[in-house]
Scaffold this motif. Structure first.
Motif, short mmCIF file in Angstrom:
data_model
loop_
_atom_site.label_atom_id
_atom_site.label_comp_id
_atom_site.label_asym_id
_atom_site.label_seq_id
_atom_site.Cartn_x
_atom_site.Cartn_y
_atom_site.Cartn_z
N CYS A 162 -7.04 -6.70 6.03
CA CYS A 162 -8.22 -7.56 5.94
C CYS A 162 -8.16 -8.69 6.96
N LEU A 163 -7.03 -9.36 7.06
CA LEU A 163 -6.89 -10.45 8.02
C LEU A 163 -6.92 -9.93 9.45
N PHE A 164 -6.31 -8.78 9.68
CA PHE A 164 -6.32 -8.18 11.00
C PHE A 164 -7.75 -7.92 11.46
N GLU A 165 -8.55 -7.33 10.59
CA GLU A 165 -9.91 -6.97 10.97
C GLU A 165 -10.82 -8.19 11.09
N GLU A 166 -10.45 -9.29 10.45
CA GLU A 166 -11.17 -10.55 10.66
C GLU A 166 -10.90 -11.10 12.05
N ILE A 167 -9.70 -10.87 12.56
CA ILE A 167 -9.29 -11.45 13.85
C ILE A 167 -9.67 -10.57 15.03
N PHE A 168 -9.60 -9.25 14.85
CA PHE A 168 -9.82 -8.32 15.96
C PHE A 168 -11.06 -7.47 15.70
N ASP A 169 -12.09 -7.67 16.52
CA ASP A 169 -13.25 -6.78 16.50
C ASP A 169 -12.91 -5.50 17.27
N SER B 135 0.83 -1.68 -7.28
CA SER B 135 -0.11 -2.68 -6.78
C SER B 135 0.52 -3.59 -5.74
N TYR B 136 1.86 -3.68 -5.73
CA TYR B 136 2.51 -4.60 -4.79
C TYR B 136 2.21 -4.20 -3.35
N PHE B 137 2.53 -2.97 -2.96
CA PHE B 137 2.32 -2.55 -1.58
C PHE B 137 0.84 -2.28 -1.28
N GLN B 138 0.06 -2.01 -2.31
CA GLN B 138 -1.38 -1.94 -2.11
C GLN B 138 -1.92 -3.29 -1.69
N THR B 139 -1.40 -4.37 -2.28
CA THR B 139 -1.81 -5.72 -1.91
C THR B 139 -1.33 -6.07 -0.51
N VAL B 140 -0.11 -5.69 -0.18
CA VAL B 140 0.41 -5.93 1.17
C VAL B 140 -0.52 -5.32 2.21
N LYS B 141 -0.89 -4.07 2.01
CA LYS B 141 -1.77 -3.39 2.97
C LYS B 141 -3.16 -4.01 2.98
N TYR C 10 -3.68 0.70 13.76
CA TYR C 10 -3.15 -0.59 13.30
C TYR C 10 -2.84 -0.58 11.80
N LYS C 11 -3.58 0.19 11.04
CA LYS C 11 -3.28 0.26 9.61
C LYS C 11 -1.92 0.92 9.38
N GLY C 12 -1.61 1.94 10.17
CA GLY C 12 -0.30 2.57 10.08
C GLY C 12 0.82 1.64 10.48
N ILE C 13 0.58 0.84 11.52
CA ILE C 13 1.59 -0.13 11.97
C ILE C 13 1.86 -1.15 10.87
N LEU C 14 0.80 -1.71 10.31
CA LEU C 14 0.97 -2.76 9.31
C LEU C 14 1.65 -2.21 8.06
N ALA D 242 3.82 0.28 8.00
CA ALA D 242 5.23 0.50 8.34
C ALA D 242 6.01 -0.82 8.36
N ILE D 243 5.38 -1.89 8.83
CA ILE D 243 6.04 -3.20 8.82
C ILE D 243 6.27 -3.65 7.39
N GLY D 244 5.29 -3.41 6.52
CA GLY D 244 5.43 -3.82 5.13
C GLY D 244 6.59 -3.15 4.42
N TYR D 245 6.97 -1.97 4.87
CA TYR D 245 8.07 -1.23 4.23
C TYR D 245 9.41 -1.41 4.95
N GLN D 246 9.49 -2.32 5.92
CA GLN D 246 10.69 -2.39 6.74
C GLN D 246 11.96 -2.66 5.95
N ASP D 247 11.88 -3.39 4.87
CA ASP D 247 13.07 -3.70 4.07
C ASP D 247 13.29 -2.73 2.92
N PHE D 248 12.50 -1.63 2.91
CA PHE D 248 12.57 -0.71 1.78
C PHE D 248 12.65 0.74 2.25
#
Length: 219
Positions: free
Chosen positions: A58-65, A47-53, A140-144, A146-152
């Motif tokens: 969610c915030l990305f899609e709120e900001i970018f149409d 659930s940890y990385f599921q929450t990260v994604k 963008y989902k793939g980018i986000l 990959a960023i979430g896993y940068q330390d792992f």
């Protein structure tokens, strides 16, 4: 260099004192800092990385149409020392996650800085790349993710060590997911992100809540 010149002109006009660098929130008078990973059960729990994604997308899609034009800015570092090859591991964002491959010819890249060892040996080179595009011309989902896993990297999942900044040139909002823990959203006007402050208030990082509330509570 048209894309980079356009980026520089845009930043000078709208964010004249802001550098696209880590701790973006602390360098902007108007911003939000969200908690993205919620480690109640530890990073090993699915659930940890599921929450990260979920939160970052969610915030990305709120900001970018889908119709919004954005600038994707990538800060990268190329290690030149054979003693530290791991610094060059990870995915290169722009060539990997651009879905409209015609945009590859429009990517601009400039060298920012060279670092040297005490003996004069070149240690590494910092670069900045940018491309102007529509939201759905990139994965963008793939980018986000990959960023979430940068330390792992040991999790055997695609990851990146590049710093990625998404700029909405219409609403003047900059989005920066810095790692699995948190996400900065800054703007040059309070009203541009006041909706995010209200809608996702429970996601705001408590450490910075007092500072954030002082900016938005009066609205």
């Amino acid at each position: 260099m048209d894309g980079m010149n356009r980026l520089n002109n845009y930043m000078e006009a709208n964010f004249p004192k802001l550098e696209l660098a880590p701790a973006l929130f602390y360098h902007s008078p108007i911003g939000l800092r969200f908690e993205i990973g919620v480690p109640y059960q530890g990073i090993e729990h699915p659930s940890y990385f599921q929450t990260v994604k979920m939160r970052s997308v969610c915030l990305f899609e709120e900001i970018f149409d889908a119709a919004d034009e954005m600038c994707v800015v990538v800060n990268s570092y190329e290690n030149q020392l054979q003693d530290y090859p791991f610094l060059n591991t990870g995915i290169n964002i722009i060539p990997t996650f651009i879905t409209n491959k015609d945009l590859l010819a429009e990517v601009d890249r400039v060298e920012l800085e060279r670092e040297y060892e005490e003996d004069g040996q070149l240690a590494g080179i910092s670069y900045q790349s940018c491309v102007w595009c529509k939201r759905d011309e990139i994965d963008y989902k793939g980018i986000l993710t990959a960023i979430g896993y940068q330390d792992f990297p040991h999790f055997n999942h695609p990851f990146t060590r590049e710093g990625v900044y998404f700029i909405n040139s219409r609403s003047h909002i900059i989005y920066h997911l810095y790692d699995d823990r948190g996400l900065d959203v800054v703007s040059n006007h309070v009203f541009s992100i006041s909706g995010l402050y209200r809608k996702y208030n429970s996601w705001i990082l408590d450490y910075d809540r007092q500072r954030i509330d002082s900016v938005f509570k009066s609205l």
